[in-house]
Design a protein around this motif. Structure first.
Motif, PDB file in Angstrom:
ATOM      1  N   ASP A   1       1.812  21.478  -5.621  1.00 47.25           N
ATOM      2  CA  ASP A   1       3.136  20.862  -5.500  1.00 47.25           C
ATOM      3  C   ASP A   1       3.198  20.306  -4.089  1.00 47.25           C
ATOM      4  O   ASP A   1       3.598  20.996  -3.153  1.00 47.25           O
ATOM      5  N   LEU A   2       2.780  19.050  -3.920  1.00 53.18           N
ATOM      6  CA  LEU A   2       2.588  18.485  -2.595  1.00 53.18           C
ATOM      7  C   LEU A   2       3.054  17.034  -2.551  1.00 53.18           C
ATOM      8  O   LEU A   2       2.593  16.204  -3.330  1.00 53.18           O
ATOM      9  N   CYS A   3       3.962  16.755  -1.620  1.00 53.49           N
ATOM     10  CA  CYS A   3       4.424  15.389  -1.373  1.00 53.49           C
ATOM     11  C   CYS A   3       3.775  14.881  -0.087  1.00 53.49           C
ATOM     12  O   CYS A   3       4.014  15.432   0.994  1.00 53.49           O
ATOM     13  N   LEU A   4       2.968  13.847  -0.201  1.00 50.57           N
ATOM     14  CA  LEU A   4       2.320  13.228   0.953  1.00 50.57           C
ATOM     15  C   LEU A   4       3.211  12.104   1.467  1.00 50.57           C
ATOM     16  O   LEU A   4       3.399  11.097   0.782  1.00 50.57           O
ATOM     17  N   VAL A   5       3.772  12.279   2.649  1.00 47.98           N
ATOM     18  CA  VAL A   5       4.568  11.229   3.277  1.00 47.98           C
ATOM     19  C   VAL A   5       3.642  10.489   4.245  1.00 47.98           C
ATOM     20  O   VAL A   5       3.174  11.064   5.231  1.00 47.98           O
ATOM     21  N   VAL A   6       3.368   9.225   3.941  1.00 40.18           N
ATOM     22  CA  VAL A   6       2.372   8.464   4.696  1.00 40.18           C
ATOM     23  C   VAL A   6       3.051   7.341   5.473  1.00 40.18           C
ATOM     24  O   VAL A   6       3.755   6.502   4.896  1.00 40.18           O
ATOM     25  N   VAL A   7       2.842   7.354   6.798  1.00 39.43           N
ATOM     26  CA  VAL A   7       3.341   6.287   7.664  1.00 39.43           C
ATOM     27  C   VAL A   7       2.285   5.191   7.702  1.00 39.43           C
ATOM     28  O   VAL A   7       1.170   5.416   8.181  1.00 39.43           O
ATOM     29  N   ASN A   8       2.620   4.024   7.195  1.00 40.11           N
ATOM     30  CA  ASN A   8       1.655   2.919   7.112  1.00 40.11           C
ATOM     31  C   ASN A   8       2.028   1.848   8.134  1.00 40.11           C
ATOM     32  O   ASN A   8       2.946   1.063   7.935  1.00 40.11           O
ATOM     33  N   ASN A   9       1.291   1.847   9.257  1.00 42.47           N
ATOM     34  CA  ASN A   9       1.484   0.783  10.249  1.00 42.47           C
ATOM     35  C   ASN A   9       0.265  -0.137  10.318  1.00 42.47           C
ATOM     36  O   ASN A   9       0.032  -0.799  11.318  1.00 42.47           O
ATOM     37  N   ASP A  10      -0.533  -0.122   9.241  1.00 39.52           N
ATOM     38  CA  ASP A  10      -1.691  -1.011   9.095  1.00 39.52           C
ATOM     39  C   ASP A  10      -2.651  -0.873  10.268  1.00 39.52           C
ATOM     40  O   ASP A  10      -3.046  -1.853  10.888  1.00 39.52           O
TER      41      ASP A  10
ATOM     42  N   LEU B   1       1.551  16.492  -7.195  1.00 42.02           N
ATOM     43  CA  LEU B   1       0.988  15.665  -6.128  1.00 42.02           C
ATOM     44  C   LEU B   1       1.573  14.263  -6.219  1.00 42.02           C
ATOM     45  O   LEU B   1       1.493  13.611  -7.258  1.00 42.02           O
ATOM     46  N   ARG B   2       2.166  13.790  -5.124  1.00 42.30           N
ATOM     47  CA  ARG B   2       2.819  12.493  -5.128  1.00 42.30           C
ATOM     48  C   ARG B   2       2.767  11.906  -3.719  1.00 42.30           C
ATOM     49  O   ARG B   2       2.568  12.636  -2.740  1.00 42.30           O
ATOM     50  N   LEU B   3       2.941  10.594  -3.625  1.00 38.33           N
ATOM     51  CA  LEU B   3       2.790   9.892  -2.347  1.00 38.33           C
ATOM     52  C   LEU B   3       4.038   9.074  -2.054  1.00 38.33           C
ATOM     53  O   LEU B   3       4.483   8.286  -2.894  1.00 38.33           O
ATOM     54  N   VAL B   4       4.592   9.266  -0.868  1.00 35.27           N
ATOM     55  CA  VAL B   4       5.738   8.488  -0.386  1.00 35.27           C
ATOM     56  C   VAL B   4       5.261   7.677   0.811  1.00 35.27           C
ATOM     57  O   VAL B   4       4.759   8.251   1.787  1.00 35.27           O
ATOM     58  N   GLU B   5       5.430   6.377   0.759  1.00 35.30           N
ATOM     59  CA  GLU B   5       4.955   5.492   1.820  1.00 35.30           C
ATOM     60  C   GLU B   5       6.124   4.898   2.598  1.00 35.30           C
ATOM     61  O   GLU B   5       7.108   4.444   2.012  1.00 35.30           O
ATOM     62  N   ALA B   6       5.999   4.909   3.925  1.00 34.06           N
ATOM     63  CA  ALA B   6       6.979   4.268   4.798  1.00 34.06           C
ATOM     64  C   ALA B   6       6.222   3.293   5.693  1.00 34.06           C
ATOM     65  O   ALA B   6       5.313   3.696   6.420  1.00 34.06           O
ATOM     66  N   ARG B   7       6.591   2.017   5.645  1.00 36.88           N
ATOM     67  CA  ARG B   7       5.881   0.997   6.428  1.00 36.88           C
ATOM     68  C   ARG B   7       6.583   0.764   7.761  1.00 36.88           C
ATOM     69  O   ARG B   7       7.811   0.609   7.816  1.00 36.88           O
ATOM     70  N   THR B   8       5.790   0.756   8.834  1.00 34.81           N
ATOM     71  CA  THR B   8       6.318   0.556  10.179  1.00 34.81           C
ATOM     72  C   THR B   8       5.452  -0.463  10.910  1.00 34.81           C
ATOM     73  O   THR B   8       4.428  -0.910  10.401  1.00 34.81           O
ATOM     74  N   ASP B   9       5.870  -0.797  12.120  1.00 35.03           N
ATOM     75  CA  ASP B   9       5.154  -1.769  12.939  1.00 35.03           C
ATOM     76  C   ASP B   9       4.638  -1.081  14.201  1.00 35.03           C
ATOM     77  O   ASP B   9       5.398  -0.390  14.879  1.00 35.03           O
TER      78      ASP B   9
END
Length: 551
Positions: A453-462, A520-528
């Motif tokens: 039971d895991l939520c992966l919060v991923v910060v995507n700044n490329d 298992l799930r993935l949450v993506e947040a896009r930043t600069d």
């Protein structure tokens, strides 16, 4: 019964008697006897991963959260070499792992035989103990050797003073699978009452007594033990507590969460040189803190084992397995000055973050606030752990872990999965995009595998966001290609390839709903990246101004 089957059955059985509950397996042919024995033993939870590196970091996460050894099995050849990064992290972090590497028998070594390399002491000084088990033979005395060896390996991995990885290299001759015969020259059974060898741990000796003073500080880094005891003692002594997020001591009235900003103000640092600092674990995140530690006239490092102790600043004046912090008479002006400066810096930091939208430090701060009690939060290296260190307010009810031994970004998805599987409650991870891409295989779970039971919060700044805060950012001709390293990958497709549910967060207000769910799930947040560097500069300037103004 053939010797390969006998050794494997006995080894798994004895490790279980010692307390083993989980075995992680990367499939292969030469390791077939161990795989079959592990699969047949209902007392262990078996985890199968197709990639050895992912398997090894999964085992690392399981062992780190459960605080007991986890067995890791692979076939011969380069398969075993892929364990090495996780072995290094386990060694530096003091995580107990049992590495069971299958090998070819001596007559095939050095001959060019397939999947045959030199596996003797493959991991060098990164293991606490190594044993070449030897090719199993059907002769009296083997069972006692195998079982006593298993007990020694398990106990040495566990520590308790110096836990870490242990390597058993197991050479097997064919046949590798059971032949249907159950006869053996001596009984294969173990001791009905438990392990073959019972290791007894001596009670700890009396701790070092620190001279009573009100002007003391407790610093807590990653890997600290007996944290609650020391936090309570610091409270009685009137000491502030400076804890990194994964130190486990950022709670209570004495917790100073903005210490990074406070100690970055020369006037504050000069006025707050303590009489003594007691350090638990391995502080490594804040350069102002590390510089300040060098100025303490007495710096006591608490280490689980006196053969290894953390002292990156070379400022330790004493090292002890335990320390007694005594209450001291006097007013609480020392503690109150820390608290007042901390409150001022925290208000300034929160004021900046509240106006930033979906910035990386705000995401870290708000995520910690949202998680329910009894949650596990696994944090990635580079920016996520530093964002937490600078933005996280004190709170209780949260278990926070990170791979801070070698502090690499490799294998972190798998480590988070392993930690979640060992945690009794909801689990979350805060990771960067490069970290996710580096361990995409961690998302691959077979249909029969235990699911976290895991939520992966991923910060995507490329790219690599931390480099925008380092001197390399001043090299415009080379920076973007060799440090920024943009990848252009759509993480939704990465998630889709493994059937992992994916949610894109477009505003900070979407975060509470996005992290809800199960599995298992993935949450993506896009930043600069450039904007993130600007916000960090604003945080520093605002906090420093508030401290200088005296609140």
């Amino acid at each position: 019964m053939n010797p390969a089957t006998a050794l494997s059955d006995v080894l798994v059985d004895e490790l279980v008697r010692c307390g083993l509950t989980d075995i992680v397996l990367a499939p292969g042919s030469r390791s077939a006897p161990l795989a079959i024995a592990a699969h047949a033993d209902s007392r262990v939870r078996l985890h199968v991963r197709i990639d050895e590196r992912s398997a090894s970091f999964l085992a690392l996460g399981l062992a780190r959260r459960s605080e007991r050894p986890v067995a890791l099995v692979c076939t011969s050849g380069s398969a075993a070499a892929n364990f090495h990064p996780a072995v290094i992290e386990a060694s530096e972090s003091g995580v107990p792992l049992l590495l069971l590497t299958a090998d070819r028998p001596p007559e095939l070594r050095g001959t060019g035989a397939s999947q045959t390399i030199d596996q003797l002491k493959l991991y060098g000084a990164s293991v606490r103990w190594f044993a070449e088990v030897g090719v199993p033979e059907e002769r009296p005395g083997q069972v006692a050797y195998w079982r006593s060896l298993a007990c020694r390996a398990y106990q040495r991995a566990l520590g308790p003073g110096d836990p870490g990885p242990v390597h058993l290299n197991l050479a097997y001759r064919e046949p590798l699978i059971p032949d249907g015969d159950t006869s053996w020259c001596e009984p294969l059974d173990g001791d009905a009452g438990g392990p073959w060898v019972r290791a007894r741990v001596a009670p700890p000796s009396a701790g070092l007594h620190v001279t009573p003073t009100r002007r003391g500080v407790l610093v807590v880094g990653d890997g600290a033990v007996n944290v609650r005891r020391y936090v309570a003692a610091a409270g009685m002594a009137g000491w502030p507590v400076l804890s990194e997020p994964s130190g486990g001591a950022r709670y209570g009235d004495n917790a100073i969460s903005a210490y990074h900003f406070l100690l970055g103000v020369p006037e504050f640092a000069d006025a707050h040189i303590p009489d003594v600092v007691v350090t638990l674990g391995r502080p490594s995140l804040s350069r102002p803190l590390l510089s300040w530690l060098k100025r303490a006239p007495e710096h006591v490092v608490v280490a689980r084992d006196l053969s290894r102790w953390p002292d990156p600043t070379r400022s330790a004046t004493q090292v002890a397995e335990a320390v007694e912090i005594a209450a001291a008479a006097g007013d609480d002006g020392w503690l109150q000055s820390w608290r007042a400066a901390d409150a001022a810096a925290r208000r300034a930091v929160d004021g900046v973050l509240d106006d930033t939208g979906i910035s990386e430090p705000r995401l870290a701060r708000d995520l910690v606030e949202l998680l329910p009690n009894n949650s596990l939060l696994f944090c990635g290296s580079s920016m996520p752990i530093r964002d937490l260190d600078q933005a996280m307010r004190p709170r209780r009810g949260l278990r926070l872990l990170a791979n801070r031994g070698a502090s690499g970004i490799d294998g972190l998805v798998s480590t988070a999965v392993g930690a979640a599987l060992a945690h009794n409650g909801p689990s979350y991870a805060l990771l960067g995009d490069l970290t996710l891409l580096h361990d995409q295989n961690g998302l691959i779970l077979g249909p029969r595998e235990p699911r976290p039971d895991l939520c992966l919060v991923v910060v995507n700044n490329d790219g690599g966001g931390i480099f925008s805060l380092l001197p390399q950012a001043g090299l415009p001709e080379s920076f973007e290609r060799v440090f920024g390293t943009p990848h252009g990958v759509d993480l939704a497709y990465v998630a889709a390839a493994t059937g992992t549910p994916h949610t894109l967060v477009s505003s900070i207000g979407d975060l509470p709903k996005a992290i809800r769910g199960e599995g298992l799930r993935l949450v993506e947040a896009r930043t600069d990246r450039e904007e993130n560097a600007r916000i960090h500069a604003l945080l520093r300037d605002a906090a420093h101004e508030a401290v200088r103004a005296g609140g």
